[in-house]
Write an enzyme that holds these catalytic residues in place. Sequence first.
Site, mmCIF file in Angstrom:
data_model
loop_
_atom_site.group_PDB
_atom_site.id
_atom_site.type_symbol
_atom_site.label_atom_id
_atom_site.label_comp_id
_atom_site.label_asym_id
_atom_site.label_seq_id
_atom_site.Cartn_x
_atom_site.Cartn_y
_atom_site.Cartn_z
ATOM 1 N N HIS A 121 0.819 -1.233 0.000
ATOM 2 C CA HIS A 121 0.000 0.000 0.000
ATOM 3 C C HIS A 121 0.847 1.275 0.000
ATOM 4 O O HIS A 121 0.313 2.359 -0.269
ATOM 5 C CB HIS A 121 -0.932 0.035 1.212
ATOM 6 C CG HIS A 121 -1.958 -1.058 1.216
ATOM 7 N ND1 HIS A 121 -2.821 -1.269 0.165
ATOM 8 C CD2 HIS A 121 -2.245 -2.015 2.139
ATOM 9 C CE1 HIS A 121 -3.599 -2.312 0.437
ATOM 10 N NE2 HIS A 121 -3.265 -2.777 1.625
ATOM 11 N N ASP A 158 -2.596 -10.846 -2.423
ATOM 12 C CA ASP A 158 -3.140 -10.320 -1.166
ATOM 13 C C ASP A 158 -4.600 -9.920 -1.423
ATOM 14 O O ASP A 158 -4.953 -9.509 -2.530
ATOM 15 C CB ASP A 158 -2.316 -9.099 -0.748
ATOM 16 C CG ASP A 158 -2.685 -8.573 0.634
ATOM 17 O OD1 ASP A 158 -1.925 -8.823 1.584
ATOM 18 O OD2 ASP A 158 -3.738 -7.884 0.747
ATOM 19 N N HIS A 160 -6.159 -7.421 -0.499
ATOM 20 C CA HIS A 160 -6.300 -5.983 -0.767
ATOM 21 C C HIS A 160 -5.562 -5.612 -2.052
ATOM 22 O O HIS A 160 -4.554 -6.225 -2.393
ATOM 23 C CB HIS A 160 -5.710 -5.169 0.398
ATOM 24 C CG HIS A 160 -6.356 -5.454 1.715
ATOM 25 N ND1 HIS A 160 -5.855 -6.414 2.598
ATOM 26 C CD2 HIS A 160 -7.460 -4.933 2.294
ATOM 27 C CE1 HIS A 160 -6.648 -6.456 3.676
ATOM 28 N NE2 HIS A 160 -7.631 -5.573 3.521
ATOM 29 N N ASP A 241 -4.410 -12.964 3.449
ATOM 30 C CA ASP A 241 -5.654 -12.469 4.036
ATOM 31 C C ASP A 241 -6.889 -12.751 3.177
ATOM 32 O O ASP A 241 -7.991 -12.312 3.505
ATOM 33 C CB ASP A 241 -5.560 -10.967 4.377
ATOM 34 C CG ASP A 241 -4.846 -10.172 3.312
ATOM 35 O OD1 ASP A 241 -4.576 -10.725 2.218
ATOM 36 O OD2 ASP A 241 -4.545 -8.989 3.576
HETATM 37 ZN ZN ZN Z 1 -3.979 -7.334 2.623
#
Ligand code: ZN
Length: 303
Positions: A121, A158, A160, A241
């Site tokens: 991120h 991931d 996200h 995740d």
């Molecule tokens: Zn993540």
Amino acid sequence: MPVFSHPSCLDHDTGPGHAERPERLAAVIEALRAAFPDLDLRQSPPATRGQLLRVHGPALLATVLDSHPTGRIPLDSDTVLSPGSAQAALHAAGAGVAAVDTVFDGSATRVFCAVRPPGHHATGDIAMGFCLFNNIAVAAAHALDRYGLARVSVVDFDVHHGNGTQAIFEAEPRVQYVSSHQLPLFPDTGTRRERGVGNIVNVPLAPGTGSQRFCEAWRERLLPEIEAFAPQLILVSAGFDAHWRDPLAQLQLEAEDIGWLSGELVALADRFCEGRLVSMLEGGYDLQALRECSVAHLRALST
Ligand SMILES: [Zn+2]
């Protein structure tokens, strides 16, 4: 297969109740040691400022490395700087650099980096979403500069979207960014329309997607894009995740799905990259899911 990590990665102290906690990394290392008694665990060197400056601005380096906090400082609502954070961030980013060097010096073809804080991120200028430096981007930039590569694929499973990795490379045709992720979910980027200079491939997935449709998305949409790009190196943002146990997302995968995808990536690396694949831990916030997924991932990478 070498695994890079560093004790300082446990010293990034996000505070009580924070999902991105030191116990995550301890659980991964413990599970890998138990599953692979001969685990080749190596200490990662710190990244240099020059390696970080390939993708990050000097202001972010100053914030993370030169503010020397005596307690915890919030950088945003979920990203924290603590006294141990600078060393953790340096050794997390340095692991990727050392891993790239390892696959190019010929001593190993596949390397895993068990590190935190995570990275995908963090943009060039902003630490966010638990991430201080963008570890996988630092590794990719090192591969381009040090080894003169023309095509590097960053593969991100991931749950996200790796908004930071995408932002750093969206105008860089030598780097392909390929991601599946849950949408809607933080950071709410990663639509199919975000294509960069043709080097960005996003497949957003709805909450509740599950194993079958996840594997279909990779088989039909994402893996063929990597194949068409014919990378010289595959870098993996390995977040665990998307597992059904994870408290932050609802993609409902099993550890076997991570193992399957990891095996597919190994096959692509064997076909296009002389086997070279470097994987770095990103997210994953349930300790049992982290254990199961990291073992499934490493099993695929070490066969
Ligand atoms: Zn993540």
